[in-house]
Design a protein around this motif. Sequence first.
Motif, short mmCIF file in Angstrom:
data_model
loop_
_atom_site.label_atom_id
_atom_site.label_comp_id
_atom_site.label_asym_id
_atom_site.label_seq_id
_atom_site.Cartn_x
_atom_site.Cartn_y
_atom_site.Cartn_z
N SER A 55 -28.91 -7.47 21.16
CA SER A 55 -29.38 -8.85 21.29
C SER A 55 -30.65 -8.94 22.12
CB SER A 55 -28.30 -9.73 21.93
OG SER A 55 -28.77 -11.03 22.18
N ASN A 56 -31.57 -9.82 21.70
CA ASN A 56 -32.78 -10.10 22.47
C ASN A 56 -32.78 -11.53 22.99
OD1 ASN A 56 -33.11 -11.51 20.12
ND2 ASN A 56 -35.14 -10.70 19.61
N ALA A 57 -31.58 -12.07 23.24
CA ALA A 57 -31.45 -13.46 23.68
C ALA A 57 -32.10 -13.69 25.03
CB ALA A 57 -29.98 -13.86 23.73
N LEU A 58 -32.13 -12.65 25.89
CA LEU A 58 -32.78 -12.77 27.19
C LEU A 58 -34.21 -12.28 27.11
CD1 LEU A 58 -29.96 -11.45 29.57
CD2 LEU A 58 -30.50 -13.81 28.96
N SER A 59 -35.12 -12.99 27.76
CA SER A 59 -36.52 -12.63 27.74
C SER A 59 -36.75 -11.26 28.37
CB SER A 59 -37.34 -13.69 28.48
OG SER A 59 -38.70 -13.33 28.53
N ASP A 60 -37.54 -10.40 27.70
CA ASP A 60 -37.90 -9.07 28.19
C ASP A 60 -36.71 -8.16 28.42
OD1 ASP A 60 -40.61 -9.76 28.20
OD2 ASP A 60 -40.50 -10.55 30.24
N THR A 61 -35.58 -8.45 27.79
CA THR A 61 -34.37 -7.65 27.96
C THR A 61 -33.67 -7.48 26.61
OG1 THR A 61 -34.04 -8.48 30.21
CG2 THR A 61 -32.14 -7.46 29.14
N THR A 62 -33.27 -6.25 26.34
CA THR A 62 -32.48 -5.97 25.13
C THR A 62 -31.09 -5.55 25.57
OG1 THR A 62 -34.45 -5.23 23.92
CG2 THR A 62 -32.30 -4.58 23.05
N LEU A 63 -30.10 -6.31 25.14
CA LEU A 63 -28.71 -6.04 25.48
C LEU A 63 -28.03 -5.33 24.32
CD1 LEU A 63 -27.78 -9.50 27.04
CD2 LEU A 63 -28.51 -7.44 28.25
N LYS A 64 -27.12 -4.43 24.66
CA LYS A 64 -26.42 -3.67 23.63
C LYS A 64 -24.99 -3.45 24.07
CE LYS A 64 -28.62 -0.07 21.99
NZ LYS A 64 -29.15 1.32 21.83
N ILE A 65 -24.05 -3.56 23.12
CA ILE A 65 -22.65 -3.26 23.40
C ILE A 65 -22.06 -2.59 22.17
CG2 ILE A 65 -21.84 -5.55 22.65
CD1 ILE A 65 -19.66 -5.29 24.83
N GLY A 66 -21.23 -1.57 22.41
CA GLY A 66 -20.62 -0.83 21.31
C GLY A 66 -20.62 0.65 21.59
N LYS A 67 -20.66 1.45 20.54
CA LYS A 67 -20.72 2.91 20.66
C LYS A 67 -22.12 3.37 20.28
CE LYS A 67 -18.35 7.14 19.12
NZ LYS A 67 -19.52 7.94 18.74
N PHE A 68 -22.78 4.09 21.19
CA PHE A 68 -24.16 4.49 20.94
C PHE A 68 -24.53 5.70 21.79
CE2 PHE A 68 -23.93 0.99 23.95
CZ PHE A 68 -24.60 1.47 25.06
N LYS A 69 -25.66 6.30 21.45
CA LYS A 69 -26.17 7.46 22.19
C LYS A 69 -26.78 7.00 23.52
CE LYS A 69 -27.13 10.36 18.15
NZ LYS A 69 -26.38 11.54 18.60
N ALA A 70 -26.40 7.67 24.57
CA ALA A 70 -26.87 7.30 25.90
C ALA A 70 -28.34 7.66 26.07
CB ALA A 70 -26.03 7.99 26.97
N ALA A 71 -29.02 6.91 26.93
CA ALA A 71 -30.44 7.13 27.21
C ALA A 71 -30.60 8.22 28.27
CB ALA A 71 -31.09 5.83 27.66
N MET A 72 -29.95 9.37 28.02
CA MET A 72 -30.04 10.50 28.94
C MET A 72 -31.17 11.39 28.46
SD MET A 72 -28.66 11.59 31.70
CE MET A 72 -29.51 12.85 32.65
N GLY A 73 -32.41 11.06 28.86
CA GLY A 73 -33.57 11.78 28.38
C GLY A 73 -33.98 11.32 27.00
N LYS A 74 -34.80 12.13 26.32
CA LYS A 74 -35.29 11.78 24.99
C LYS A 74 -34.45 12.39 23.87
CE LYS A 74 -39.58 11.64 23.76
NZ LYS A 74 -39.66 10.23 23.32
N HIS A 75 -34.15 13.69 24.00
CA HIS A 75 -33.49 14.37 22.88
C HIS A 75 -32.09 13.82 22.62
CE1 HIS A 75 -32.20 17.53 20.15
NE2 HIS A 75 -33.46 17.92 20.08
N ASN A 76 -31.38 13.40 23.65
CA ASN A 76 -30.02 12.92 23.47
C ASN A 76 -29.95 11.69 22.57
OD1 ASN A 76 -27.07 13.13 24.45
ND2 ASN A 76 -27.58 10.98 24.84
#
Length: 357
Positions: free
Chosen positions: A96-117
Amino acid sequence: IGAPTFAQSLKTPNVSANALFLYRNSNFHKENTDIVNPDQERNGFNLREAEFQFDADVDPYTRLVLLLAIHSSYEADAGAVEEKWAIEPEEGFVESNALSDTTLKIGKFKAAMGKHNTLHTHAYPFIDAPLANINLLGDEGLNDVGASAAILLPTSWYSEVILQYFRGEGENAQFNSPTPGDGVGLVHWKNLLDLTEALTLEMGASYAEGANALTGNTKLSGADLTFKWRPTSGGRYQSLTWATEYLSRVQSQALVADEKSSGMASWFQYQFAERWAALYRYDNLTVENTFDPVNLPNDTWRRNSAGLVYRPSEFASYKLELDQRTGGTVSPTGETTENSVFFQANFTIGAHPAHAY
């Protein structure tokens, strides 16, 4: 015929499919008759993975993404090794982009642990992930159910802080606390700068921490640096990418010394013609005070990889790669140096979204 309405977009989500075929020939993965632990990377041809992605806008503020992966594994069954296929949700989240300058996400996804992950298998620069990612984050990487907030900072360049929280269960063997409610916190800081009209620089730093299955803690830290050069004139035929990523893991349990592991990967990709590119990567991994001496022995692993890529279109690519690895695990016959040759064919159909920069 007019433009599609919002109601029509709900009925017709974007659908895409990707098929990844792989030929492998390695002196470490010859015919394996071990019934207890069948070789999961045996030589020969195979459908490495197939992915199906569905995504659509739920409303003007929200998007739903579902990605299913089909892959095989070898299992012992009635005294024989059989190939069995499974369909699993690789990612499934609402953004969701409901908040200004913020992207919210909920669910199952790849973590932002570096680039390759954050990459899917078909988007890997090389056939396999770096040694540090495979051994410290697992075969599927850090991927779990959780929540995320990506906040764009008010700077003159692109600067983003990502805050994430995961349940720490499932595929994440480095966490998996037996205590219900224990989770994993993660922070990633990304900066992107235009150095010239042709050259960009991306810098990132990551940190994650959570309770593990050994009634201790696991700490992950990482840093990544990427230069991309594409001339404003002739960039269709020539470009260069240099990326380096560092990853470290410290695991603790009572009454013993902490396990400490770290590794880096540095690779180049040079596009020398419209459809051709050459690649080279050096990566390593050092393990101390291991908790798993069979699969992750105390040693320093080193690998050199060289490849050639042909992309006839944005929907297909072919990759030839040669690898040599020393250190770490040995072959069933006691060989210490692994030599491998790979050939991979990658095909995509449908409305496949663009990959992240």
